[in-house]
Design an enzyme around this catalytic site. Sequence first.
Site, PDB file in Angstrom:
ATOM      1  N   SER A   1       0.790  -1.232   0.000  1.00 28.93           N
ATOM      2  CA  SER A   1       0.000   0.000   0.000  1.00 28.93           C
ATOM      3  C   SER A   1       0.818   1.276   0.000  1.00 28.93           C
ATOM      4  CB  SER A   1      -0.940   0.009   1.199  1.00 28.93           C
ATOM      5  OG  SER A   1      -0.202  -0.099   2.394  1.00 28.93           O
TER       6      SER A   1
ATOM      7  N   HIS B   1      -5.414  -3.962  -1.154  1.00 29.81           N
ATOM      8  CA  HIS B   1      -5.295  -2.906  -2.173  1.00 29.81           C
ATOM      9  C   HIS B   1      -5.362  -3.443  -3.598  1.00 29.81           C
ATOM     10  CE1 HIS B   1      -4.475   0.575   0.422  1.00 29.81           C
ATOM     11  NE2 HIS B   1      -4.024  -0.346   1.254  1.00 29.81           N
TER      12      HIS B   1
ATOM     13  N   LYS C   1     -12.114  -0.578   0.881  1.00 28.65           N
ATOM     14  CA  LYS C   1     -11.329   0.232  -0.065  1.00 28.65           C
ATOM     15  C   LYS C   1     -12.055   0.271  -1.412  1.00 28.65           C
ATOM     16  CE  LYS C   1      -7.187  -0.887   2.586  1.00 28.65           C
ATOM     17  NZ  LYS C   1      -7.209   0.233   3.502  1.00 28.65           N
TER      18      LYS C   1
HETATM   19  C1  LIG Z   1      -2.945  -5.004   3.556  1.00 32.11           C
HETATM   20  C2  LIG Z   1      -4.020  -4.450   4.438  1.00 32.11           C
HETATM   21  N1  LIG Z   1      -4.711  -5.275   5.216  1.00 32.11           N
HETATM   22  C3  LIG Z   1      -5.694  -4.840   6.016  1.00 32.11           C
HETATM   23  C4  LIG Z   1      -6.019  -3.502   6.060  1.00 32.11           C
HETATM   24  C5  LIG Z   1      -7.098  -3.049   6.989  1.00 32.11           C
HETATM   25  O1  LIG Z   1      -8.309  -3.009   6.320  1.00 32.11           O
HETATM   26  P1  LIG Z   1      -9.589  -2.349   7.024  1.00 32.11           P
HETATM   27  O2  LIG Z   1      -9.483  -0.888   6.805  1.00 32.11           O
HETATM   28  O3  LIG Z   1     -10.741  -2.976   6.330  1.00 32.11           O
HETATM   29  O4  LIG Z   1      -9.523  -2.701   8.467  1.00 32.11           O
HETATM   30  C6  LIG Z   1      -5.348  -2.597   5.246  1.00 32.11           C
HETATM   31  C7  LIG Z   1      -5.712  -1.159   5.295  1.00 32.11           C
HETATM   32  O5  LIG Z   1      -4.967  -0.270   5.045  1.00 32.11           O
HETATM   33  C8  LIG Z   1      -4.318  -3.075   4.411  1.00 32.11           C
HETATM   34  O6  LIG Z   1      -3.648  -2.251   3.618  1.00 32.11           O
END
Ligand SMILES: Cc1ncc(COP(=O)(O)O)c(C=O)c1O
Length: 395
Positions: free
Chosen positions: A185, A213, A243
Site C-alpha cells: 500500500s 489494495h 477500499k
Molecule cells: C494489507 C491491508 N490489510 C488490512 C487492512 C485493513 O483493512 P480495514 O481498513 O478494512 O480494516 C489494510 C488497510 O490499510 C491493508 O492495507
Amino acid sequence: MSKILDSFLNENLQDLRNQGLYNEIDAVEGANGPIITINGKQLINLSSNNYLGLATNEELKQVAKNAIDRYGVGAGAVRTINGTMDLHVKLEEKLAEFKGTEAAISYQSGFNCNMAAISAVMDKNDAILSDQLNHASIIDGCRLSKAKIIAYNHSDMDDLRAKAKEATESGLYNKVMVITDGVFSMDGDIAKLPEIVEIAKEYDLITYVDDAHGSGVTGKGKGTVKHFGLEKEIDFQIGTLSKAIGVVGGYVAGKKNLIDWLKVRSRPFLFSTAVTPGDVAAITHALQMIMDSTELHDQLWENGDYLKAGLKKLGFNIGASETPITPCIIGDEKLTQTFSRRLVEEGVYAKAIVFPTVPKGTGRVRNMPIASHTKEMLDDALAIYEKVGKELGII
Ligand SMILES: Cc1ncc(COP(=O)(O)O)c(C=O)c1O
C-alpha cells in the site's frame, strides 16, 4: 489520571511533535469523494482508498437504504448467536464467486480479519515467513498467533527461499506459512505471487495473501491472485471491503474446510457483532457491479496512469509503483509534512505518510487517484504539485 500515565503521554506526544511525526487528523465535512471539504474548503482528494468511487455510489446508497428498511440498522448479535442474517450468507456466496474459491467468511474489518485468520491456524509451534513491508494488521495478526515470525526482505525471492528452506529443514516447526500483501500500500508494487507459490510448493508452505489494495484494482477488478491465475494455489485470499468495494469489512476466501474451521475457531467471528445489514447489502451489490463491468476499473487505471505520467514529468520521485497508488517520495519527515500542508493550502488533499507507517527517512506524500476524478481535477492537482514542489526545492 495516574501521574505515571500522564507524564508518559505528555513526554511521548511532545517527542513525536518535535520529530514531525505527530499526525493531525482532519474531519471531512460530508462525503468522501473526489472532492472533499475540510474546514469549509474544497480540496481535490488524493488520499482515499475509495478506488472505484463506490463509497458515494448512488445505486449502493439506495441498496443500503432498502436493506435498512427491511432489516434495521444493526445485526443484533455476533454471527454464531443470531447475528447471521440471510444477507450475510448471500454476501459470503458472492465473495466466493468473486474470488473463485469454494467458500468465504466475512469479518467486521480487514484489520480484524488478519487478527482472526492467522491465529486460528497458527500457534507457538509454527513459523510465519512474512514480507518485511507487510501491513500492520498482518504483523499484529502474526504476533497474536505466537508463531515464530521470520521476516524476509521485501519481495526478495532468494531470501524467502533460503528462509523457507531453513525453517522447514530445522524440524522446529509443525507448520510454516508464507504471508504477503498482494499490493503493497505504501509503494504500489505487486507481490511476486508466481514465485511465492513455487517456493511454497517446494517446501509445503501455507500461502496467505492479503489483497486489501488489489481487489477491485488488479486482475480486471478481481484482485492480484486472479491477475496471476493462482486462485487454486493460494490457501488464504484475504481482502477488505472498505477500499475499492467502498463500504466496510473484511473476508477470507478459500477451500470449504478452511472456512468451516474459521467459523468455529476465529475469535472476532465468534465474539464480535456482525456487520450491519445496510453495509452487507451494499457490499454484495458492489461485488456484483465489479463482476459485471470493468468500466470503473478501467477509469481508475486511466486516471492512475495520467497522474503518474504527470508527476514523473514534473520530476518527482514516484518510486516503483505498478498500480494506481502513486507515492511522491520526499525522504525527510518534516519536509514531507510541510509539503503536504502546502498542498492542502493550495487545494490538494494528499496526506504525508511518515514513520512508523513507512521506514524512517522515506517520508512520502501518497496519491490515490480514483475512478471518479476528472482529467480537469487531475490537471489542477498537477499544477499545484508543480507550484509547491518548486517552492520547496523538491523538483
Ligand atoms: C494489507 C491491508 N490489510 C488490512 C487492512 C485493513 O483493512 P480495514 O481498513 O478494512 O480494516 C489494510 C488497510 O490499510 C491493508 O492495507
